[in-house]
Write an enzyme that holds these catalytic residues in place. Structure first.
Site, PDB file in Angstrom:
ATOM      1  CG  ASP A  13      31.600  28.787  58.268  1.00 26.86           C
ATOM      2  OD1 ASP A  13      32.290  28.201  59.113  1.00 26.86           O
ATOM      3  OD2 ASP A  13      31.262  29.983  58.370  1.00 26.86           O
ATOM      4  CE  LYS A  16      37.183  24.690  57.007  1.00 22.01           C
ATOM      5  NZ  LYS A  16      36.120  25.631  56.666  1.00 22.01           N
ATOM      6  N   GLY A  40      34.795  26.669  63.508  1.00 23.59           N
ATOM      7  CA  GLY A  40      33.683  25.895  64.055  1.00 23.59           C
ATOM      8  C   GLY A  40      33.365  24.824  63.032  1.00 23.59           C
ATOM      9  CG  HIS A  41      35.930  22.583  61.524  1.00 23.63           C
ATOM     10  ND1 HIS A  41      37.200  22.137  61.221  1.00 23.63           N
ATOM     11  CD2 HIS A  41      35.891  23.877  61.096  1.00 23.63           C
ATOM     12  CE1 HIS A  41      37.878  23.121  60.656  1.00 23.63           C
ATOM     13  NE2 HIS A  41      37.114  24.180  60.571  1.00 23.63           N
ATOM     14  CD  GLN A 223      40.279  29.958  60.327  1.00 25.29           C
ATOM     15  OE1 GLN A 223      41.441  29.656  60.247  1.00 25.29           O
ATOM     16  NE2 GLN A 223      39.532  29.635  61.359  1.00 25.29           N
TER      17      GLN A 223
HETATM   18  P1  GDP Z   1      33.223  23.965  58.388  1.00 27.92           P
HETATM   19  O1  GDP Z   1      33.645  25.127  59.225  1.00 27.92           O
HETATM   20  O2  GDP Z   1      33.786  24.025  57.005  1.00 27.92           O
HETATM   21  O3  GDP Z   1      33.469  22.636  59.044  1.00 27.92           O
HETATM   22  O4  GDP Z   1      31.643  24.111  58.214  1.00 27.92           O
HETATM   23  P2  GDP Z   1      30.575  24.498  59.360  1.00 27.92           P
HETATM   24  O5  GDP Z   1      30.377  23.326  60.239  1.00 27.92           O
HETATM   25  O6  GDP Z   1      30.911  25.795  59.998  1.00 27.92           O
HETATM   26  O7  GDP Z   1      29.303  24.809  58.467  1.00 27.92           O
HETATM   27  C1  GDP Z   1      28.748  23.870  57.608  1.00 27.92           C
HETATM   28  C2  GDP Z   1      27.283  23.654  58.029  1.00 27.92           C
HETATM   29  O8  GDP Z   1      26.590  22.981  57.004  1.00 27.92           O
HETATM   30  C3  GDP Z   1      27.157  22.778  59.265  1.00 27.92           C
HETATM   31  O9  GDP Z   1      25.995  23.154  59.963  1.00 27.92           O
HETATM   32  C4  GDP Z   1      26.964  21.379  58.658  1.00 27.92           C
HETATM   33  O10 GDP Z   1      26.264  20.489  59.529  1.00 27.92           O
HETATM   34  C5  GDP Z   1      26.154  21.687  57.442  1.00 27.92           C
HETATM   35  N1  GDP Z   1      26.376  20.807  56.288  1.00 27.92           N
HETATM   36  C6  GDP Z   1      27.527  20.206  55.859  1.00 27.92           C
HETATM   37  N2  GDP Z   1      27.314  19.577  54.683  1.00 27.92           N
HETATM   38  C7  GDP Z   1      26.021  19.806  54.360  1.00 27.92           C
HETATM   39  C8  GDP Z   1      25.210  19.453  53.230  1.00 27.92           C
HETATM   40  O11 GDP Z   1      25.634  18.814  52.272  1.00 27.92           O
HETATM   41  N3  GDP Z   1      23.909  19.888  53.248  1.00 27.92           N
HETATM   42  C9  GDP Z   1      23.385  20.603  54.278  1.00 27.92           C
HETATM   43  N4  GDP Z   1      22.117  20.994  54.208  1.00 27.92           N
HETATM   44  N5  GDP Z   1      24.121  20.963  55.350  1.00 27.92           N
HETATM   45  C10 GDP Z   1      25.420  20.574  55.366  1.00 27.92           C
HETATM   46  P1  IMO Z   2      35.831  27.644  59.822  1.00 28.52           P
HETATM   47  O1  IMO Z   2      37.078  26.830  60.087  1.00 28.52           O
HETATM   48  C1  IMO Z   2      34.103  31.444  58.571  1.00 28.52           C
HETATM   49  C2  IMO Z   2      36.288  35.078  59.646  1.00 28.52           C
HETATM   50  C3  IMO Z   2      35.636  36.001  60.669  1.00 28.52           C
HETATM   51  C4  IMO Z   2      36.208  37.334  60.236  1.00 28.52           C
HETATM   52  C5  IMO Z   2      37.614  36.989  59.785  1.00 28.52           C
HETATM   53  C6  IMO Z   2      38.672  37.218  60.853  1.00 28.52           C
HETATM   54  O2  IMO Z   2      34.674  27.286  60.671  1.00 28.52           O
HETATM   55  O3  IMO Z   2      35.545  27.661  58.355  1.00 28.52           O
HETATM   56  P2  IMO Z   2      39.355  36.073  63.134  1.00 28.52           P
HETATM   57  O4  IMO Z   2      38.543  35.620  64.307  1.00 28.52           O
HETATM   58  O5  IMO Z   2      40.125  34.970  62.475  1.00 28.52           O
HETATM   59  O6  IMO Z   2      40.211  37.257  63.454  1.00 28.52           O
HETATM   60  O7  IMO Z   2      38.278  36.602  62.065  1.00 28.52           O
HETATM   61  O8  IMO Z   2      37.592  35.603  59.443  1.00 28.52           O
HETATM   62  N1  IMO Z   2      36.451  33.675  60.094  1.00 28.52           N
HETATM   63  C7  IMO Z   2      35.696  32.661  59.662  1.00 28.52           C
HETATM   64  N2  IMO Z   2      34.635  32.655  58.820  1.00 28.52           N
HETATM   65  N3  IMO Z   2      34.580  30.287  59.066  1.00 28.52           N
HETATM   66  C8  IMO Z   2      35.661  30.275  59.881  1.00 28.52           C
HETATM   67  O9  IMO Z   2      36.254  29.129  60.284  1.00 28.52           O
HETATM   68  C9  IMO Z   2      36.239  31.506  60.263  1.00 28.52           C
HETATM   69  N4  IMO Z   2      37.277  31.866  61.053  1.00 28.52           N
HETATM   70  C10 IMO Z   2      37.400  33.200  60.937  1.00 28.52           C
HETATM   71  O10 IMO Z   2      34.241  35.946  60.576  1.00 28.52           O
HETATM   72  O11 IMO Z   2      35.501  37.802  59.113  1.00 28.52           O
HETATM   73 MG    MG Z   3      32.776  26.669  60.377  1.00 28.36          MG
END
Ligand code: GDP
Ligand code: IMO
Ligand code: MG
Length: 425
Positions: A13, A16, A40-41, A223
């Site tokens: 998270d 990416k 979840g991107h 991840q």
């Molecule tokens: P990913 O899994 O690495 O793609 O990241 P996620 O989407 O799960 O989580 C990142 C969260 O932070 C999402 O809700 C984005 O919309 C938000 N986000 C990304 N970059 C920024 C930033 O620079 N500032 C803020 N406030 N939110 C951001």
């Molecule tokens: P993105 O791509 C954050 C964590 C889960 C759990 C562990 C194992 O959005 O960054 P799994 O379902 O793979 O067996 O879970 O890994 N986990 C993540 N945490 N971002 C993710 O993906 C994750 N995918 C799995 O919360 O601790």
């Molecule tokens: Mg994510």
């Protein structure tokens, strides 16, 4: 040509999805190489938010091809839902979405096994997303799995029945887990019909031919490196190689073909699920970061655990990945703070060290913090890196110097345009 890699350096998270979407126009192909719908991107543009789980984050850019590589595990039901959302958003994906035949399939019973395994662990549970990731990779390494390419085989139904029967036997060990297999199977069989109609490719040939013909490729990690099956905080990890090495196995490219490695880190740190997190904050500051950063899981909605950025942890993942450029996201989340902290070393047995212990759960290992001045102002109008407040630039410079990798981009908000490119001088 080479394959550039973009991946998370913490526990996932890091932002990416946003950065891949921003960089996508510089590439011809965006390829996911591991993980599955546990990811979840999030992408935010034109006032709308989109969350991708299996589809690469280049899908909203019209000229780019997107490959779901062989290292990915695919749940046809989740994928189907994502495709519906793309259609609703007006995205024409059919010609631009490719699926590697060697990618493994997540069956409904894999999800039940995930649930059963977590329930059986009780307090020691991993905190899995329950998407069936672990059991699917177990079947892959156990040589029992079903692959996308098997959908084209005449005896697919028989092979499915054999694997399902095996899973049902295993599930007898956990009678407390309830499930409605008939309903899920119906959805799954409808969903595989859709998957069959997508552009299925021999991913390894596809990528290598693309490289030969001069195509630019970006591999999108899911991840984070601290969730890597080999080098993460085992057993609180996911079941794939999330590090750069995973690109070679997950797409079928040789190590010589890896180009730039873009590592993403938040300006602080989060983790969702169980497991060690040395800089985690259990006080008001942790709550502040969760609130300001809207730190709730994009896949499960769970609150994310929050803490300060951890430099020894980042040095470790920079080492594992061969990171050549850093991207720092969510710096705006720190806007209101007069002082920012970072762990700059660990203390173990009275000694300062830069090395992570064998097991980060080890209680004798404590982070050592340093404080940096905050900027106490919002970044709404900041349009270039040079316009960032001095203290914010100072924090980035400290990160660069202490991590010995240049920062090439700083993200100041969730939107596509809220990104500052830092020219290296
Ligand atoms: P990913 O899994 O690495 O793609 O990241 P996620 O989407 O799960 O989580 C990142 C969260 O932070 C999402 O809700 C984005 O919309 C938000 N986000 C990304 N970059 C920024 C930033 O620079 N500032 C803020 N406030 N939110 C951001
Ligand atoms: P993105 O791509 C954050 C964590 C889960 C759990 C562990 C194992 O959005 O960054 P799994 O379902 O793979 O067996 O879970 O890994 N986990 C993540 N945490 N971002 C993710 O993906 C994750 N995918 C799995 O919360 O601790
Ligand atoms: Mg994510």
């Amino acid at each position: 040509m080479t394959v550039d890699v973009l991946l998370g350096l913490q526990w996932g998270d890091e932002g990416k999805g946003k950065i891949v979407d921003y960089l996508a126009p510089r590439y011809d192909i965006i390829a996911r190489f591991q993980g599955g719908p546990n990811a979840g991107h999030t992408l935010v543009f034109e006032g709308k938010k989109h969350v991708l789980h299996t589809v690469p984050s280049g899908i909203f850019r019209e000229a780019q091809l997107n490959l779901i590589g062989n290292g990915v595990v695919i749940d046809p039901i989740t994928l189907g839902r994502e495709l519906d959302e793309l259609t609703e958003a007006g995205v024409e994906y059919h010609d631009r979405l490719l699926v590697a035949r060697k990618a493994h399939l997540i069956l409904p019973t894999h999800r039940y096994l995930d649930k059963a395994s977590e329930a059986a662990k009780g307090k020691a549970k991993i905190g899995s997303t329950l998407k069936g990731i672990g059991p699917t990779y177990m079947d892959k390494t156990g040589r029992n799995g079903l692959r996308v390419g098997d959908l084209e085989a005449a005896d697919f139904a028989d092979r499915y029945a054999v694997l399902k029967a095996k899973h049902l036997e295993l599930l007898k060990i956990y009678p407390e887990v309830e499930f409605d297999l008939a309903a899920e199977e119906e959805k799954w069989h409808l969903a595989i019909e859709r998957l069959r109609k997508l552009r299925l490719v021999d991913g390894e040939y596809y990528i290598n031919n693309a490289l030969k013909s001069g195509k630019r490729i970006l591999a999108e990690g899911a991840q984070g490196s601290m969730l890597d099956i080999d080098y993460g905080t085992y057993p609180f990890v996911t079941s794939s190689n999330t590090i750069t090495a995973g690109v070679c196995t997950g797409l079928g490219v040789s190590p010589q073909k890896i180009g730039e490695v873009i590592g993403i880190t938040k300006a602080y740190c989060t983790r969702v699920g169980s497991g060690p997190f040395p800089t985690e904050l259990f006080d008001d500051m942790g709550e502040f970061l969760r609130k300001e950063g809207a730190e709730f899981g994009a896949t499960t909605g769970r609150p994310r655990r929050c803490g300060w950025v951890d430099l020894p942890q980042l040095r470790y993942t920079i080492m594992l990945n061969g990171v050549t450029q850093l991207v720092v996201t969510k710096i705006d989340v720190l806007n209101k703070l007069p002082e920012i902290k970072a762990a700059t070393a660990y203390e173990m047995d009275g000694q300062e060290t830069d090395q992570l212990p064998f097991d980060l759960c080890d209680d004798t290992c404590k982070p050592v913090y340093e404080s940096f001045p905050g900027w106490e102002g919002d970044l709404e109008r900041v349009a270039t890196y040079g316009m960032l407040p001095e203290a914010a630039q100072g924090f980035i410079t400290e990160m660069e110097e202490r991590l010995k990798v240049p920062v090439t981009m700083v993200s100041t908000g969730p939107g596509r345009r809220q990104l500052l490119e830092k020219i290296q001088g």
